[in-house]
Structure formats: structure tokens, C-alpha cells
Design a protein around this motif. Sequence first.
Motif, mmCIF file in Angstrom:
data_model
loop_
_atom_site.group_PDB
_atom_site.id
_atom_site.type_symbol
_atom_site.label_atom_id
_atom_site.label_comp_id
_atom_site.label_asym_id
_atom_site.label_seq_id
_atom_site.Cartn_x
_atom_site.Cartn_y
_atom_site.Cartn_z
ATOM 1 N N PRO A 66 8.406 18.203 -20.745
ATOM 2 C CA PRO A 66 8.285 16.896 -21.519
ATOM 3 C C PRO A 66 9.510 16.146 -21.841
ATOM 4 N N GLU A 67 10.437 16.717 -22.036
ATOM 5 C CA GLU A 67 11.810 15.893 -22.504
ATOM 6 C C GLU A 67 12.424 15.563 -21.216
ATOM 7 N N ARG A 68 12.144 15.957 -19.935
ATOM 8 C CA ARG A 68 12.745 15.465 -18.790
ATOM 9 C C ARG A 68 12.030 14.520 -18.333
ATOM 10 N N ARG A 69 10.557 14.529 -18.574
ATOM 11 C CA ARG A 69 9.779 13.694 -17.983
ATOM 12 C C ARG A 69 10.043 12.102 -17.971
ATOM 13 N N ASP A 70 10.397 11.535 -19.353
ATOM 14 C CA ASP A 70 10.623 10.386 -19.614
ATOM 15 C C ASP A 70 11.824 9.732 -18.981
ATOM 16 N N HIS A 71 12.828 10.890 -18.768
ATOM 17 C CA HIS A 71 14.065 10.372 -18.207
ATOM 18 C C HIS A 71 13.951 10.163 -16.873
ATOM 19 N N TYR A 72 12.949 11.069 -16.037
ATOM 20 C CA TYR A 72 12.737 10.956 -14.687
ATOM 21 C C TYR A 72 11.960 9.695 -14.535
ATOM 22 N N LEU A 73 11.096 9.215 -15.428
ATOM 23 C CA LEU A 73 10.213 7.811 -15.254
ATOM 24 C C LEU A 73 11.205 6.683 -15.470
ATOM 25 N N ALA A 74 12.244 6.987 -16.147
ATOM 26 C CA ALA A 74 13.164 5.583 -16.371
ATOM 27 C C ALA A 74 13.895 5.326 -14.992
ATOM 28 N N HIS A 75 13.669 6.214 -14.161
ATOM 29 C CA HIS A 75 14.751 5.814 -13.063
ATOM 30 C C HIS A 75 14.033 5.103 -12.133
ATOM 31 N N ALA A 77 3.857 9.649 -10.230
ATOM 32 C CA ALA A 77 3.061 10.394 -11.344
ATOM 33 C C ALA A 77 3.050 11.683 -11.122
ATOM 34 N N ARG A 78 2.456 12.190 -10.134
ATOM 35 C CA ARG A 78 2.219 13.636 -10.013
ATOM 36 C C ARG A 78 3.724 14.560 -10.059
ATOM 37 N N GLU A 79 4.737 14.050 -9.641
ATOM 38 C CA GLU A 79 6.208 14.603 -9.589
ATOM 39 C C GLU A 79 6.434 14.620 -11.077
ATOM 40 N N ALA A 80 6.191 13.534 -11.751
ATOM 41 C CA ALA A 80 6.439 13.369 -13.469
ATOM 42 C C ALA A 80 6.051 14.718 -14.048
ATOM 43 N N GLU A 81 4.568 14.962 -13.660
ATOM 44 C CA GLU A 81 4.183 16.107 -14.456
ATOM 45 C C GLU A 81 4.537 17.438 -14.226
ATOM 46 N N ARG A 124 0.926 -1.131 -0.029
ATOM 47 C CA ARG A 124 0.116 0.095 0.060
ATOM 48 C C ARG A 124 1.134 1.260 0.054
ATOM 49 N N ILE A 125 2.082 1.267 0.641
ATOM 50 C CA ILE A 125 2.932 1.996 0.553
ATOM 51 C C ILE A 125 3.551 2.543 -0.881
ATOM 52 N N ARG A 126 3.827 1.569 -1.513
ATOM 53 C CA ARG A 126 4.193 1.572 -2.708
ATOM 54 C C ARG A 126 3.216 2.094 -3.684
ATOM 55 N N GLU A 127 1.875 1.541 -3.627
ATOM 56 C CA GLU A 127 0.863 2.380 -4.054
ATOM 57 C C GLU A 127 0.971 3.930 -4.094
ATOM 58 N N SER A 128 1.316 4.232 -2.806
ATOM 59 C CA SER A 128 1.244 5.765 -2.544
ATOM 60 C C SER A 128 2.635 6.236 -3.553
ATOM 61 N N PHE A 129 3.680 5.463 -3.706
ATOM 62 C CA PHE A 129 4.857 5.896 -4.044
ATOM 63 C C PHE A 129 4.488 6.324 -5.576
ATOM 64 N N LEU A 130 3.834 5.102 -6.162
ATOM 65 C CA LEU A 130 3.389 5.429 -7.723
ATOM 66 C C LEU A 130 2.531 6.483 -7.850
ATOM 67 N N ARG A 131 1.513 6.911 -7.110
ATOM 68 C CA ARG A 131 0.929 8.063 -7.184
ATOM 69 C C ARG A 131 1.672 9.287 -7.123
#
Length: 246
Positions: A105-114, A97-101, A87-94
Motif C-alpha cells: 500500500p505505501e508504494r502503490r500511490d507512489h507507483y500511480l503518481a508516475h 490498475a492490476r499492477e498497482a495492486e 483502445r490501446i491506452r485503455e488496455s494500459f489503464l487496466r
Amino acid sequence: LSRPALPPEIEARLVEPELAGEFSEVERLAVHAAIAQRRDVRHFIADRELDESALQRCLEAAHRAPSVGLSQPWGFVLVRDRQVRARIRESFLRCRAREAERFAPERRDHYLAHRLEGILEAPLNLCIAVDLRPGDEPVLGTTAQPEAIRASAYCAVQNLWLAARVEGIGIGWVSIVEPRVLRHELALPAGVEPVAYLCMGYPRAFRSTPMLEETGWGRRKPLASVVHPNGRWVDSVSAAPTRSRA
Ligand SMILES: Cc1cc2nc3c(=O)[nH]c(=O)nc-3n(C[C@H](O)[C@H](O)[C@H](O)COP(=O)(O)O)c2cc1C
């Protein structure tokens, strides 16, 4: 303010520290090596439980941290339950996603790749929480800077992190998680706040440089760019860019 006189040997100790041992050359270098080789770890050897006595030494190191007024305001919540961690990991995923926004755009995919956590892979999660509830009297040292209580708990985090490094244990700090979820899942009473949610386990490797440096996300600033040698903050000193744009 006057206070009652104490026995002379105690009076002497208030101003004259007792002698502690010196560090040998090897010990001195070992401390610097532990500091330099501490890494944030997100990749763990799955299913390898922590050695209990090593964990105990890490907790003792954390508990030896400095604290304002010797308040020792921390608490260490050991989290093993997989459902709680899920459940804590679900919070991480939420949060991720918010942080990625927030990134272009050009940095977002790089962020999500980590890889930015190891909540389920690590055999142990540990939350360091701080008890901010007022006691019977004020805490020495907190009138001008009440945040010193919270700062003390952060000192415990760093002690734990360094002790874990020399035990061969990796720690990854997850700040991409909602405090309200941690409060609820870990039954923190009102006034007790999470300060650090940590994944602990044996690392697949200790990197020689921070992962975010390896991936080109950022780079370590030169020391000279953060030292203000003349008693005044000079902005140009610290204006060096913190991340590479390569
Ligand atoms: C307060 C704090 C919060 C952090 N939160 C995260 C996080 O949520 N996810 C992550 O992957 N790393 C996190 N880190 C680790 C940093 O990214 C890492 O310390 C930094 O890139 C330097 O790398 P090193 O610790 O390996 O030297 C956090 C570190 C600190 C001090």
C-alpha cells in the motif's frame, strides 16, 4: 561436413573480415554520449509531427540490428490512428490498475503518481513485432536457444532508441499493455508477437537521469555490483538493492 569449394576470394572473406573505417575521437565520444543520454520519454510536445526523414533514419537503424542467423525477424507497425491508440491506452489503464495492486500500500500511490506512457500525446506509436513462424529451414543459431529470434527483435528496439536520441526524438516503451490487445488492434497474424510498444515524439525535455531515479522509485546499480570478474556468478556482487527506500 564437407561443402563445395567456393572461389578463393570468397573463401578468404569467410575468415578474414574486410576492413571498415576507424572511428574518430569525436565519433567515439558521440556514440557513448548517445548511449548515456538516451532516456525513456513519457512527456511529448503534443501535435509536433515527426520529421519523416529522421523517422526513416531511425527505422533504418532498427533494421540494421544484429539478428540470429541474419533472420531479421522484426516488423515495424506504425500506429497513428487515434481511436486505435485510445483502445490501446485503455488496455494500459487496466494493466496499470492490476499492477498497482501488486505493490505494498505505501508504494502503490507512489507507483500511480508516475506518468508511465505517452500513447495519445506522442504523434506516433510504433510496435516492434517478431515473426516466430517457422520458415522452410531452421534458423542458424536457434537450436539450443530458440529465444534468440525474439532477442534479435529486442536488438532492433535498442538501435531505434539510440538513433532516435541523436535525431532529438524521444521514445517511451510501454510494457504495461496486454499483448492480446496489441495482436488484435494491429492485426498481427498468429505467430507474430509484439515485443515492444513504443511512443515516439519530440520530448518536452531529455532528463539527465531516469525518471524513476528522479522520483526515488529506484536507482542505478553501480557497475561493480553487476560485474563478476572471475568467471563465476557471485551472488554477493549483485546483491546491492535496486531501489532506494528514501
Ligand atoms: C522492456 C522495457 C519495458 C519498459 N516499460 C515501461 C513502461 O511500461 N512504462 C514506463 O514508463 N517505462 C517503461 N520502461 C522504461 C524504464 O522505466 C526505463 O528504461 C528505466 O527506468 C531507465 O530509464 P531510462 O530509460 O530513461 O534510462 C521500460 C523499459 C524497458 C527496457
